[in-house]
Design a protein around this motif. Structure first.
Motif, mmCIF file in Angstrom:
data_model
loop_
_atom_site.group_PDB
_atom_site.id
_atom_site.type_symbol
_atom_site.label_atom_id
_atom_site.label_comp_id
_atom_site.label_asym_id
_atom_site.label_seq_id
_atom_site.Cartn_x
_atom_site.Cartn_y
_atom_site.Cartn_z
ATOM 1 N N TYR A 71 0.847 -1.196 0.000
ATOM 2 C CA TYR A 71 0.000 0.000 0.000
ATOM 3 C C TYR A 71 0.883 1.246 0.000
ATOM 4 C CZ TYR A 71 -4.326 2.491 1.200
ATOM 5 O OH TYR A 71 -5.423 3.299 1.178
ATOM 6 N N PRO A 72 0.821 2.064 -1.042
ATOM 7 C CA PRO A 72 1.762 3.188 -1.129
ATOM 8 C C PRO A 72 1.436 4.377 -0.227
ATOM 9 C CG PRO A 72 0.293 3.200 -3.027
ATOM 10 C CD PRO A 72 -0.042 1.964 -2.231
ATOM 11 N N TYR A 73 0.191 4.478 0.263
ATOM 12 C CA TYR A 73 -0.226 5.678 1.005
ATOM 13 C C TYR A 73 0.482 5.784 2.355
ATOM 14 C CZ TYR A 73 -3.173 9.134 3.261
ATOM 15 O OH TYR A 73 -3.628 10.256 3.903
ATOM 16 N N ARG A 74 0.968 6.965 2.661
ATOM 17 C CA ARG A 74 1.622 7.211 3.956
ATOM 18 C C ARG A 74 0.964 8.399 4.648
ATOM 19 N NH1 ARG A 74 4.767 4.036 2.373
ATOM 20 N NH2 ARG A 74 6.854 3.294 2.691
ATOM 21 N N SER A 75 0.359 8.137 5.816
ATOM 22 C CA SER A 75 -0.367 9.203 6.531
ATOM 23 C C SER A 75 0.549 10.355 6.933
ATOM 24 C CB SER A 75 -0.987 8.674 7.827
ATOM 25 O OG SER A 75 -1.489 7.414 7.686
ATOM 26 N N SER A 76 1.815 10.041 7.237
ATOM 27 C CA SER A 76 2.716 11.072 7.798
ATOM 28 C C SER A 76 3.148 12.143 6.818
ATOM 29 C CB SER A 76 4.008 10.434 8.304
ATOM 30 O OG SER A 76 3.759 9.428 9.170
ATOM 31 N N ILE A 77 2.839 11.963 5.523
ATOM 32 C CA ILE A 77 3.270 12.972 4.550
ATOM 33 C C ILE A 77 2.615 14.318 4.871
ATOM 34 C CG2 ILE A 77 3.154 13.654 2.099
ATOM 35 C CD1 ILE A 77 5.073 11.363 2.366
ATOM 36 N N SER A 78 1.417 14.265 5.426
ATOM 37 C CA SER A 78 0.700 15.515 5.678
ATOM 38 C C SER A 78 0.906 16.001 7.119
ATOM 39 C CB SER A 78 -0.796 15.285 5.421
ATOM 40 O OG SER A 78 -1.533 16.271 6.103
ATOM 41 N N SER A 79 1.421 17.211 7.238
ATOM 42 C CA SER A 79 1.592 17.752 8.599
ATOM 43 C C SER A 79 0.231 18.126 9.193
ATOM 44 C CB SER A 79 2.563 18.935 8.609
ATOM 45 O OG SER A 79 2.240 19.821 7.599
ATOM 46 N N THR A 80 -0.759 18.381 8.330
ATOM 47 C CA THR A 80 -2.118 18.635 8.835
ATOM 48 C C THR A 80 -2.633 17.391 9.562
ATOM 49 O OG1 THR A 80 -2.470 19.928 6.826
ATOM 50 C CG2 THR A 80 -4.425 19.453 8.138
ATOM 51 N N PHE A 81 -2.400 16.220 8.962
ATOM 52 C CA PHE A 81 -2.883 14.990 9.596
ATOM 53 C C PHE A 81 -2.094 14.702 10.879
ATOM 54 C CE2 PHE A 81 -3.368 10.356 10.149
ATOM 55 C CZ PHE A 81 -4.740 10.337 10.320
ATOM 56 N N LYS A 82 -0.782 14.994 10.845
ATOM 57 C CA LYS A 82 0.024 14.796 12.063
ATOM 58 C C LYS A 82 -0.552 15.630 13.208
ATOM 59 C CE LYS A 82 4.661 13.927 10.381
ATOM 60 N NZ LYS A 82 5.931 14.514 10.121
ATOM 61 N N ASN A 377 -8.234 18.456 -0.057
ATOM 62 C CA ASN A 377 -8.453 18.413 1.398
ATOM 63 C C ASN A 377 -7.265 18.971 2.182
ATOM 64 O OD1 ASN A 377 -7.471 16.038 0.089
ATOM 65 N ND2 ASN A 377 -7.478 14.930 2.013
ATOM 66 N N PHE A 378 -6.101 19.070 1.528
ATOM 67 C CA PHE A 378 -4.926 19.659 2.177
ATOM 68 C C PHE A 378 -4.489 20.915 1.431
ATOM 69 C CE2 PHE A 378 -4.261 15.054 3.375
ATOM 70 C CZ PHE A 378 -4.624 15.227 4.700
ATOM 71 N N PHE A 379 -5.469 21.655 0.880
ATOM 72 C CA PHE A 379 -5.133 22.800 0.039
ATOM 73 C C PHE A 379 -4.187 23.783 0.733
ATOM 74 C CE2 PHE A 379 -5.899 27.226 -1.214
ATOM 75 C CZ PHE A 379 -5.369 27.155 -2.486
ATOM 76 N N GLU A 380 -4.503 24.192 1.962
ATOM 77 C CA GLU A 380 -3.698 25.231 2.630
ATOM 78 C C GLU A 380 -2.253 24.776 2.757
ATOM 79 O OE1 GLU A 380 -6.710 24.363 3.717
ATOM 80 O OE2 GLU A 380 -7.820 26.224 3.341
ATOM 81 N N GLU A 381 -2.083 23.530 3.182
ATOM 82 C CA GLU A 381 -0.722 23.002 3.392
ATOM 83 C C GLU A 381 0.065 22.969 2.073
ATOM 84 O OE1 GLU A 381 -0.756 19.222 5.442
ATOM 85 O OE2 GLU A 381 1.369 18.883 5.025
ATOM 86 N N ILE A 382 -0.582 22.534 1.020
ATOM 87 C CA ILE A 382 0.112 22.415 -0.269
ATOM 88 C C ILE A 382 0.336 23.801 -0.896
ATOM 89 C CG2 ILE A 382 -0.092 21.482 -2.621
ATOM 90 C CD1 ILE A 382 -1.515 19.038 -1.318
ATOM 91 N N TYR A 383 -0.631 24.678 -0.710
ATOM 92 C CA TYR A 383 -0.498 26.032 -1.271
ATOM 93 C C TYR A 383 0.754 26.722 -0.722
ATOM 94 C CZ TYR A 383 -1.685 30.744 -2.770
ATOM 95 O OH TYR A 383 -1.651 31.983 -3.350
ATOM 96 N N GLU A 384 1.009 26.524 0.567
ATOM 97 C CA GLU A 384 2.204 27.133 1.179
ATOM 98 C C GLU A 384 3.478 26.652 0.480
ATOM 99 O OE1 GLU A 384 2.624 29.618 3.410
ATOM 100 O OE2 GLU A 384 0.466 29.788 3.060
ATOM 101 N N LYS A 385 3.451 25.401 -0.008
ATOM 102 C CA LYS A 385 4.643 24.834 -0.640
ATOM 103 C C LYS A 385 4.771 25.208 -2.115
ATOM 104 C CE LYS A 385 4.502 20.714 2.263
ATOM 105 N NZ LYS A 385 4.205 19.280 2.342
#
Ligand code: DWN
Ligand code: ZN
Length: 404
Positions: A71-82, A377-385
């Motif tokens: 399974y390639p998905y990794r929850s930790s990639i998103s700091s929002t989810f952390k 769903n992670f727009f704000e986090e990705i927009y910053e990058k």
């Protein structure tokens, strides 16, 4: 055949299942391809409503071994989810301190612990941590000292362990499970007498009101109302004593249940009343949602036609992105590459579209005119990058918007 047909509701056993949505044939969203011209197997993607308990569910169940072995998905990639996990840990720790003030460290078991994102956060908060995870590629290394059992959760597994847990968490896994009876019986077995089961699932209300059809795919077997969730937990003797709505993943339900009789919070009755009012147990409650899907698709395609020939990069090789691209018929003629920070996804090709997935730093050379946000769903986090690239951001859902 690696899938089976659903003939009765997995929550209440009723055969009164009414189809209200057909998204056509869809590839498995996390079965990434190694060649651009690979022909991805496709499966029917339809939703049935149980008119008895109001559970929405897919019409088929794909063999979980096919879906989750690697399974390639990794929850930790998103700091929002952390951050979401950290807040949950702090909240549960405070609840524990209130009820069990004489004991220093609560024990938690996280079911489908993925890459241990939640467990690491909970350890920092002060929990004794344990995990269960079926995907072999997601096992922590031995020096990380996180006890994770590499298996699917089941009553049999619970009985084979000596778990007596103060908390069992299940974030984004309950909707993936076919045999919910077995899953809940396992939870009941492994919970301490006053232990709490804390389950998070995408909430059907948010999917309906926001038209976010891209969260429908073969991993998500069930689309929960609170009523359906309460029914399955209480059938096995876990009393639901509190419910919250949390914004993660486009809107989720967080439900608290226990074998112990904690006082039942007002939130429980309030949400049941709301759902009855909305008519979630009847097919006519879903008509607008189905219309919205078509409208959302038409609006996005109109915009994509208008920018044809421009450099378009998609951000986030998300499961939901595969649904959006395939349902809208977008290919590498429309979107040149997808970028994603997940190492296991890079170099692969998005199923059904042949679009390659690359590291986000590729964008520095490409200078895209447009960035299509497949992880809206992670727009704000990705927009910053990505804002330094000065590309126009297209956010396809909940409703199409263009951020300049
Ligand atoms: O239930 C499920 C949910 C929780 O996660 C699963 N069945 C599968 C998965 O769904 P998804 O793939 O649609 O989830 P995400 O978390 O919306 O996917 C975001 C993607 O974007 C991931 O591949 C990671 C990537 N990403 C990134 O590269 N940089 C995400 C963020 C926030 C980033 O900054
Ligand atoms: Zn039912």
């Amino acid at each position: 055949m690696d899938y089976k047909q659903v003939t009765q509701c997995r929550v209440c056993g009723s055969k009164r299942l009414t189809k209200y949505l057909d998204l056509g044939m869809m590839p498995l969203v996390n079965a990434l391809e190694t060649r651009y011209d690979a022909v991805s197997p496709k499966y029917p993607l339809e939703i049935l409503l149980c008119e008895s308990c109001s559970l929405s569910q897919l019409s088929i169940v794909v063999d979980p071994k096919v879906l989750y072995a690697n399974y390639p998905y990794r929850s930790s990639i998103s700091s929002t989810f952390k951050r979401h996990c950290r807040h949950l840990g702090e909240k549960l720790y405070a609840m524990f301190a209130q009820h069990e003030s004489h004991r220093p460290k609560p024990a938690v078991l996280d079911i489908a612990s993925n890459d241990c994102c939640l467990l690491r956060e909970f350890r920092e908060v002060g929990f004794i941590i344990n995990g269960v995870e079926p995907s072999t590629n997601l096992m922590p290394t031995l020096d990380e000292l996180i006890p994770v059992t590499n298996d699917f959760w089941s009553e049999k597994l619970a009985k084979s362990t000596s778990y007596v847990m103060d908390f069992i968490t299940a974030t984004n896994v309950f909707a993936h499970v076919d045999d919910l009876d077995d899953f809940v019986l396992g939870v009941k077995q492994a919970l301490a007498p006053k232990g709490m089961f804390v389950v998070e699932v995408p909430y059907l209300k948010d999917m309906l009101t926001c038209g976010t059809f891209d969260t429908i795919y073969h991993e998500h077997l069930s689309y929960f109302t609170f009523r359906a969730m309460k029914t399955i937990l209480e059938r096995h003797g876990l009393t639901v004593f509190m419910v919250e709505q949390v914004p993660i993943h486009g809107g989720s339900l967080r439900v608290y249940a226990s074998k112990h009789s904690y006082p039942v919070d007002k939130s429980v009755g309030d949400l049941i009343r709301f759902e009855n009012l909305m008519g979630y147990g009847m097919p006519k409650g879903y008509v607008t949602f189905v219309e919205d899907i078509e409208d959302n698709k038409a609006r996005l395609l109109k915009l994509m036609r208008a920018i044809k020939g421009k450099k378009v990069v998609a951000y986030g090789a998300s499961a939901k992105g595969v649904v959006l691209l395939n349902y809208c018929g977008l290919t590498k003629d429309d979107v040149q590459i997808i970028v994603d920070e997940t190492p296991d996804k890079q170099g692969k090709f998005s199923p059904g579209t042949g679009i390659q997935i690359l590291h986000p730093n590729t964008m520095e050379a490409v200078h895209p005119d447009f960035i299509l946000m497949l992880a809206w769903n992670f727009f704000e986090e990705i927009y910053e990058k990505t804002k330094h690239l000065e590309s126009v951001h297209i956010v396809p859902l909940p409703s199409l918007r263009v951020v300049v």
